[in-house]
Design a protein around this motif. Sequence first.
Motif, mmCIF file in Angstrom:
data_model
loop_
_atom_site.group_PDB
_atom_site.id
_atom_site.type_symbol
_atom_site.label_atom_id
_atom_site.label_comp_id
_atom_site.label_asym_id
_atom_site.label_seq_id
_atom_site.Cartn_x
_atom_site.Cartn_y
_atom_site.Cartn_z
ATOM 1 N N GLN A 97 -13.823 -25.418 -35.389
ATOM 2 C CA GLN A 97 -12.407 -25.358 -35.005
ATOM 3 C C GLN A 97 -11.520 -25.174 -36.229
ATOM 4 O O GLN A 97 -10.612 -24.350 -36.253
ATOM 5 C CB GLN A 97 -12.007 -26.629 -34.247
ATOM 6 C CG GLN A 97 -12.564 -26.663 -32.828
ATOM 7 C CD GLN A 97 -12.297 -27.989 -32.128
ATOM 8 O OE1 GLN A 97 -11.656 -28.875 -32.673
ATOM 9 N NE2 GLN A 97 -12.808 -28.121 -30.904
ATOM 10 N N ASP A 98 -11.814 -25.951 -37.277
ATOM 11 C CA ASP A 98 -11.030 -25.820 -38.500
ATOM 12 C C ASP A 98 -11.190 -24.428 -39.121
ATOM 13 O O ASP A 98 -10.240 -23.867 -39.657
ATOM 14 C CB ASP A 98 -11.482 -26.865 -39.535
ATOM 15 C CG ASP A 98 -11.184 -28.283 -39.077
ATOM 16 O OD1 ASP A 98 -10.377 -28.443 -38.137
ATOM 17 O OD2 ASP A 98 -11.760 -29.216 -39.648
ATOM 18 N N LYS B 26 -6.370 -21.742 -34.904
ATOM 19 C CA LYS B 26 -5.797 -21.528 -33.570
ATOM 20 C C LYS B 26 -5.434 -20.072 -33.299
ATOM 21 O O LYS B 26 -5.135 -19.701 -32.173
ATOM 22 C CB LYS B 26 -4.548 -22.405 -33.409
ATOM 23 C CG LYS B 26 -4.900 -23.882 -33.325
ATOM 24 C CD LYS B 26 -3.667 -24.745 -33.180
ATOM 25 C CE LYS B 26 -4.071 -26.205 -33.039
ATOM 26 N NZ LYS B 26 -2.906 -27.102 -33.110
ATOM 27 N N GLN C 66 -22.612 -29.296 -31.499
ATOM 28 C CA GLN C 66 -21.776 -30.501 -31.451
ATOM 29 C C GLN C 66 -21.539 -31.065 -32.849
ATOM 30 O O GLN C 66 -20.439 -31.506 -33.175
ATOM 31 C CB GLN C 66 -22.458 -31.539 -30.554
ATOM 32 C CG GLN C 66 -21.574 -32.740 -30.225
ATOM 33 C CD GLN C 66 -22.325 -33.721 -29.325
ATOM 34 O OE1 GLN C 66 -22.950 -33.327 -28.348
ATOM 35 N NE2 GLN C 66 -22.268 -34.999 -29.657
ATOM 36 N N HIS C 67 -22.585 -31.008 -33.679
ATOM 37 C CA HIS C 67 -22.479 -31.621 -35.004
ATOM 38 C C HIS C 67 -21.527 -30.856 -35.931
ATOM 39 O O HIS C 67 -21.157 -31.374 -36.973
ATOM 40 C CB HIS C 67 -23.863 -31.725 -35.659
ATOM 41 C CG HIS C 67 -24.459 -30.407 -36.028
ATOM 42 N ND1 HIS C 67 -24.935 -29.521 -35.093
ATOM 43 C CD2 HIS C 67 -24.640 -29.804 -37.233
ATOM 44 C CE1 HIS C 67 -25.404 -28.452 -35.710
ATOM 45 N NE2 HIS C 67 -25.232 -28.591 -36.995
ATOM 46 N N CYS C 68 -21.155 -29.626 -35.535
ATOM 47 C CA CYS C 68 -20.274 -28.857 -36.412
ATOM 48 C C CYS C 68 -19.033 -28.362 -35.664
ATOM 49 O O CYS C 68 -18.338 -27.465 -36.120
ATOM 50 C CB CYS C 68 -21.019 -27.678 -37.042
ATOM 51 S SG CYS C 68 -21.940 -26.662 -35.873
ATOM 52 N N GLN C 69 -18.768 -28.991 -34.526
ATOM 53 C CA GLN C 69 -17.666 -28.546 -33.664
ATOM 54 C C GLN C 69 -16.316 -28.589 -34.392
ATOM 55 O O GLN C 69 -15.538 -27.637 -34.352
ATOM 56 C CB GLN C 69 -17.638 -29.468 -32.436
ATOM 57 C CG GLN C 69 -16.837 -28.951 -31.279
ATOM 58 C CD GLN C 69 -17.106 -29.806 -30.042
ATOM 59 O OE1 GLN C 69 -18.263 -30.084 -29.716
ATOM 60 N NE2 GLN C 69 -16.059 -30.245 -29.372
ATOM 61 N N GLN C 70 -16.080 -29.695 -35.076
ATOM 62 C CA GLN C 70 -14.822 -29.843 -35.784
ATOM 63 C C GLN C 70 -14.663 -28.799 -36.878
ATOM 64 O O GLN C 70 -13.599 -28.189 -37.037
ATOM 65 C CB GLN C 70 -14.735 -31.263 -36.382
ATOM 66 C CG GLN C 70 -13.377 -31.592 -36.993
ATOM 67 C CD GLN C 70 -12.251 -31.470 -35.965
ATOM 68 O OE1 GLN C 70 -12.330 -32.036 -34.875
ATOM 69 N NE2 GLN C 70 -11.209 -30.705 -36.289
ATOM 70 N N GLN C 71 -15.773 -28.574 -37.611
ATOM 71 C CA GLN C 71 -15.731 -27.592 -38.698
ATOM 72 C C GLN C 71 -15.490 -26.184 -38.165
ATOM 73 O O GLN C 71 -14.824 -25.370 -38.804
ATOM 74 C CB GLN C 71 -17.031 -27.631 -39.506
ATOM 75 C CG GLN C 71 -17.194 -28.882 -40.367
ATOM 76 C CD GLN C 71 -17.881 -30.018 -39.635
ATOM 77 O OE1 GLN C 71 -17.975 -30.005 -38.403
ATOM 78 N NE2 GLN C 71 -18.344 -31.003 -40.380
#
Lengths: 194, 194
Positions: free
Chosen positions: B27-28, B32, B20-25
């Motif tokens: 995805q980036d 896509k 969870q703590h690195c979910q955004q990273q």
Amino acid sequence: MKRRLLLVSNSTLHGGGYLQHCQQQIQDFFGKNVKRILFVPYALHDRDAYSKTARDKFKTLGGGNTFRLLKSLYDYKLVTEIRKRVLEDGIPYMGSSAGTNVSTISINTTNDMPIVYPPTFAAIGLVPFNINPHYLDADPNSKHMGETREQRIVQYHEEPDTPCVLGLREGSMLLVEGSKATLLGSTKARLFQR
Amino acid sequence: MKRRLLLVSNSTLHGGGYLQHCQQQIQDFFGKNVKRILFVPYALHDRDAYSKTARDKFKTLGGGNTFRLLKSLYDYKLVTEIRKRVLEDGIPYMGSSAGTNVSTISINTTNDMPIVYPPTFAAIGLVPFNINPHYLDADPNSKHMGETREQRIVQYHEEPDTPCVLGLREGSMLLVEGSKATLLGSTKARLFQR
């Protein structure tokens, strides 16, 4: 088998001096007739300083880094020699922490960082099981997410043909006389079977 | 060099869900257009269950036991293949904990128990330094007498020709793009030089 071993979990117990928590057991173990002790300083980098410390104060015997200690024992071809002297000639062996790890079947259950690569993890084999020194019970309040000690030993036992592991808490030590092993100290131990 | 790496200290941060703590990273990092991810489940014993977990929830990628993971990578002759695909073809590589350790020069600075014996501690070598994941600052209130993490890394640096070690705290991760490395996350890191 003549073996006599004193395998200590740790050299220093919180709040006490070096080897203070096992001083009486060391005296009982070596007795009054032992005049010379072979000290193996390989587990720390500065061997002269470490030997001097041990000589001066008879402390931290066999502690340090397990990988470094085992690699040097192989480099100097001492593994089979020590095994022979202890198991056949009855020379007493005392180890603490790393010195306890290398006396068992293998160093697979050390807590140390693998800073050097020994030719094998098989060790001196003075007892037919492994030991995890500094054994630590899980802290339910810890926020650290690394594996608990128990989880690590369970991972080890997922591998085939792995021996029992004695989790030796800080403050505990094992006295081995022939085929009899006695747990000494105040903090007890935990036995893991595959 | 085309390499693109995301090297995470830990899969789960206290109080949060898996990755969870690195979910955004994540995805980036993958973006896509990535349709398929090769998941390497060797670090845990039950590979099928581990793969299913990862497939279902895209979690704990590359965690587990570092020795087991590296040994299997060598057993299946994947070390040079992964290195080639990442460094020459620019295939993105993401690892967490054990998966971070094996991506560096060597696993000499893992925290894991050496439950199996790999043919070498040399690893995939995607970056020219080592990492200590789950890096832990010393706790002045601890009564445990095992070495601190800092002491262990200092012991490593007593050995000749040892590379820098990045102590990556839980919650941190390193994004590597070509020859540029960026520290992400909230907890920062500590760099040890010999």
